[in-house]
Scaffold this motif. Structure first.
Motif, PDB file in Angstrom:
ATOM      1  N   ILE A  22       0.839  -1.203   0.000  1.00  0.00           N
ATOM      2  CA  ILE A  22       0.000   0.000   0.000  1.00  0.00           C
ATOM      3  C   ILE A  22       0.872   1.250   0.000  1.00  0.00           C
ATOM      4  N   LEU A  23       1.932   1.207   0.788  1.00  0.00           N
ATOM      5  CA  LEU A  23       2.845   2.353   0.857  1.00  0.00           C
ATOM      6  C   LEU A  23       3.516   2.601  -0.487  1.00  0.00           C
ATOM      7  N   LEU A  24       4.000   1.526  -1.131  1.00  0.00           N
ATOM      8  CA  LEU A  24       4.734   1.667  -2.390  1.00  0.00           C
ATOM      9  C   LEU A  24       3.836   2.018  -3.562  1.00  0.00           C
ATOM     10  N   LEU A  25       2.620   1.464  -3.590  1.00  0.00           N
ATOM     11  CA  LEU A  25       1.754   1.608  -4.757  1.00  0.00           C
ATOM     12  C   LEU A  25       0.747   2.749  -4.642  1.00  0.00           C
ATOM     13  N   ILE A  26       0.507   3.242  -3.419  1.00  0.00           N
ATOM     14  CA  ILE A  26      -0.518   4.276  -3.253  1.00  0.00           C
ATOM     15  C   ILE A  26       0.061   5.551  -2.630  1.00  0.00           C
ATOM     16  N   TYR A  27       0.553   5.441  -1.403  1.00  0.00           N
ATOM     17  CA  TYR A  27       0.896   6.663  -0.669  1.00  0.00           C
ATOM     18  C   TYR A  27       2.160   7.347  -1.184  1.00  0.00           C
ATOM     19  N   ILE A  28       3.188   6.574  -1.498  1.00  0.00           N
ATOM     20  CA  ILE A  28       4.398   7.202  -2.044  1.00  0.00           C
ATOM     21  C   ILE A  28       4.128   7.849  -3.404  1.00  0.00           C
ATOM     22  N   ILE A  30       1.358   9.149  -4.397  1.00  0.00           N
ATOM     23  CA  ILE A  30       0.572  10.359  -4.127  1.00  0.00           C
ATOM     24  C   ILE A  30       1.488  11.499  -3.704  1.00  0.00           C
ATOM     25  N   VAL A  31       2.415  11.190  -2.801  1.00  0.00           N
ATOM     26  CA  VAL A  31       3.356  12.220  -2.334  1.00  0.00           C
ATOM     27  C   VAL A  31       4.230  12.703  -3.486  1.00  0.00           C
ATOM     28  N   LEU A  32       4.700  11.777  -4.321  1.00  0.00           N
ATOM     29  CA  LEU A  32       5.547  12.162  -5.460  1.00  0.00           C
ATOM     30  C   LEU A  32       4.781  13.003  -6.469  1.00  0.00           C
ATOM     31  N   THR A  33       3.501  12.668  -6.680  1.00  0.00           N
ATOM     32  CA  THR A  33       2.685  13.464  -7.608  1.00  0.00           C
ATOM     33  C   THR A  33       2.557  14.901  -7.111  1.00  0.00           C
ATOM     34  N   GLY A  34       2.279  15.059  -5.812  1.00  0.00           N
ATOM     35  CA  GLY A  34       2.216  16.406  -5.252  1.00  0.00           C
ATOM     36  C   GLY A  34       3.542  17.127  -5.346  1.00  0.00           C
ATOM     37  N   TYR A  35       4.638  16.377  -5.173  1.00  0.00           N
ATOM     38  CA  TYR A  35       5.972  16.973  -5.254  1.00  0.00           C
ATOM     39  C   TYR A  35       6.300  17.403  -6.683  1.00  0.00           C
ATOM     40  N   TYR A  36       6.012  16.540  -7.666  1.00  0.00           N
ATOM     41  CA  TYR A  36       6.280  16.884  -9.063  1.00  0.00           C
ATOM     42  C   TYR A  36       5.454  18.087  -9.508  1.00  0.00           C
ATOM     43  N   GLY A  37       4.304  18.294  -8.873  1.00  0.00           N
ATOM     44  CA  GLY A  37       3.492  19.463  -9.188  1.00  0.00           C
ATOM     45  C   GLY A  37       4.149  20.772  -8.815  1.00  0.00           C
ATOM     46  N   LEU A  38       5.184  20.686  -8.007  1.00  0.00           N
ATOM     47  CA  LEU A  38       5.941  21.887  -7.625  1.00  0.00           C
ATOM     48  C   LEU A  38       7.084  22.179  -8.596  1.00  0.00           C
ATOM     49  N   MET A  39       7.198  21.350  -9.620  1.00  0.00           N
ATOM     50  CA  MET A  39       8.337  21.447 -10.527  1.00  0.00           C
ATOM     51  C   MET A  39       7.923  21.849 -11.941  1.00  0.00           C
ATOM     52  N   LEU A 269      -7.067  16.322  -9.077  1.00  0.00           N
ATOM     53  CA  LEU A 269      -8.072  15.273  -9.261  1.00  0.00           C
ATOM     54  C   LEU A 269      -8.232  14.456  -7.989  1.00  0.00           C
ATOM     55  N   LEU A 270      -7.114  14.132  -7.335  1.00  0.00           N
ATOM     56  CA  LEU A 270      -7.167  13.390  -6.077  1.00  0.00           C
ATOM     57  C   LEU A 270      -7.934  14.169  -5.010  1.00  0.00           C
ATOM     58  N   ILE A 271      -7.643  15.452  -4.878  1.00  0.00           N
ATOM     59  CA  ILE A 271      -8.321  16.272  -3.872  1.00  0.00           C
ATOM     60  C   ILE A 271      -9.818  16.331  -4.139  1.00  0.00           C
ATOM     61  N   ILE A 272     -10.188  16.524  -5.394  1.00  0.00           N
ATOM     62  CA  ILE A 272     -11.612  16.598  -5.745  1.00  0.00           C
ATOM     63  C   ILE A 272     -12.311  15.274  -5.439  1.00  0.00           C
ATOM     64  N   CYS A 273     -11.667  14.147  -5.743  1.00  0.00           N
ATOM     65  CA  CYS A 273     -12.250  12.835  -5.447  1.00  0.00           C
ATOM     66  C   CYS A 273     -12.436  12.641  -3.943  1.00  0.00           C
ATOM     67  N   LEU A 274     -11.449  13.063  -3.152  1.00  0.00           N
ATOM     68  CA  LEU A 274     -11.558  12.926  -1.700  1.00  0.00           C
ATOM     69  C   LEU A 274     -12.682  13.795  -1.149  1.00  0.00           C
ATOM     70  N   VAL A 275     -12.775  15.022  -1.656  1.00  0.00           N
ATOM     71  CA  VAL A 275     -13.829  15.924  -1.197  1.00  0.00           C
ATOM     72  C   VAL A 275     -15.202  15.389  -1.582  1.00  0.00           C
ATOM     73  N   MET A 276     -15.340  14.912  -2.821  1.00  0.00           N
ATOM     74  CA  MET A 276     -16.625  14.374  -3.265  1.00  0.00           C
ATOM     75  C   MET A 276     -17.006  13.133  -2.462  1.00  0.00           C
ATOM     76  N   THR A 277     -16.033  12.278  -2.163  1.00  0.00           N
ATOM     77  CA  THR A 277     -16.315  11.090  -1.353  1.00  0.00           C
ATOM     78  C   THR A 277     -16.799  11.486   0.033  1.00  0.00           C
ATOM     79  N   TRP A 278     -16.147  12.467   0.635  1.00  0.00           N
ATOM     80  CA  TRP A 278     -16.556  12.943   1.965  1.00  0.00           C
ATOM     81  C   TRP A 278     -17.963  13.529   1.929  1.00  0.00           C
TER      82      TRP A 278
END
Length: 292
Positions: A22-28, A30-39, A269-278
């Motif tokens: 789960i850590l390797l396939l999902i959470y890492i 996600i963190v890398l996607t947010g990080y690459y968005g800063l580049m 897209l991830l943020i919108i999906c989380l907000v819509m799910t909530w």
């Protein structure tokens, strides 16, 4: 055996592989996607840190919000189609003749790849030789619509193959839930003079309400992430009329080689999906549980 299974180290040993995956396939990622968005990055060369510039551009990007609206429309339409799936499931669960054969028919689209389904419906929607327009011509329509080339109707035309593609999945889930409703309750209602509609509305549907809530969440969140069939049929065209968030992200990252901005879109897209799910869970939450 009990002493072994109650040992915290043994429990950790069993759980650790799943947690690592789960850590390797999902959470890492996600963190890398947010990080690459800063580049600022083309996916190959050296990355350049630009802070929140991509995210600021994302908030101001009208094309992104247009694609978001298209994804939300798809989610709303998918949710509305659940009523049709539920109705078919109720009919199949009522022991009609040929129910087993119909269940197999509804599952056929699930056996096909999205590319194959896209090619099939591209032929059906063909403005000259397509089955739909040929039928309309036979019925007297002189100028049948250009289903995938008309910006005013292309999005609604795409809803048809999407609903067809996922019909089997939702129907089989609803059907399985309905078959778990105790038959004693149904027989007792029939003895009391309840009609099939009353049995469906007062017994069957309330008892599978939790399954319906989960299906609503799956339909909306799945629609927000939808990509493959739309990309095969229209590529987001014409002029962005069928663009959804996932296809817009793909174009920015893999067509324009703007991986930094594409990552920002993916994180949005991830943020919108989380907000819509909530929001959906809040709207569908109920303090009363139906039990039998």
């Amino acid at each position: 055996m009990r002493s072994v299974m109650s040992n915290k180290w043994v429990i950790t040993l069993y759980v650790l592989p799943a947690l690592i995956l789960i850590l390797l396939l999902i959470y890492i990622p996600i963190v890398l996607t947010g990080y690459y968005g800063l580049m600022e990055w083309n996916g190959i060369g050296k990355m350049k840190f630009i802070g929140l510039a991509n995210y600021i551009e994302l908030v101001q990007d009208q094309k992104f919000w247009q694609s978001t609206w298209h994804s939300i429309l798809l989610g709303l339409f998918s949710t509305a189609s659940l009523f049709g799936y539920l109705l078919l499931s109720l009919i199949l669960a009522s022991k009609i003749k040929g129910a087993n054969f119909l269940r197999k028919i509804y599952l056929i689209p699930m056996l096909l790849s999205s590319v194959a389904i896209g090619q099939l419906w591209a032929k059906i929607f063909d403005p000259t030789n397509g089955m739909i327009n040929r039928l309309l011509v036979l019925l007297g329509f002189e100028n049948p619509p250009l289903w995938l080339a008309d910006a005013d109707i292309v999005l609604f035309a795409l809803f048809i193959p999407i609903v067809w593609q996922y019909a089997g999945f939702y129907i089989i889930i609803f059907y399985a839930a309905l078959k778990n409703v105790p038959e004693e309750l149904i027989e007792a209602a029939k003895i009391d003079g309840a009609t099939p509609i009353q049995i469906a509305l007062k017994i069957r549907i309330p008892l599978i309400s939790d399954v319906i809530k989960v299906m609503i969440i799956l339909a909306i969140v799945g629609s927000l992430k939808y990509f493959d069939l739309i990309f095969v049929l229209t590529g987001g065209g014409p002029n962005g009329a069928s663009e959804v968030m996932a296809s817009y992200m793909y174009k920015e990252a893999f067509s324009k080689y703007n991986f930094g901005y594409g990552s920002a879109i993916g994180f949005g897209l991830l943020i919108i999906c989380l907000v819509m799910t909530w929001l959906i869970q809040r709207l569908l939450s109920s303090k009363e549980d139906v039990e039998y």
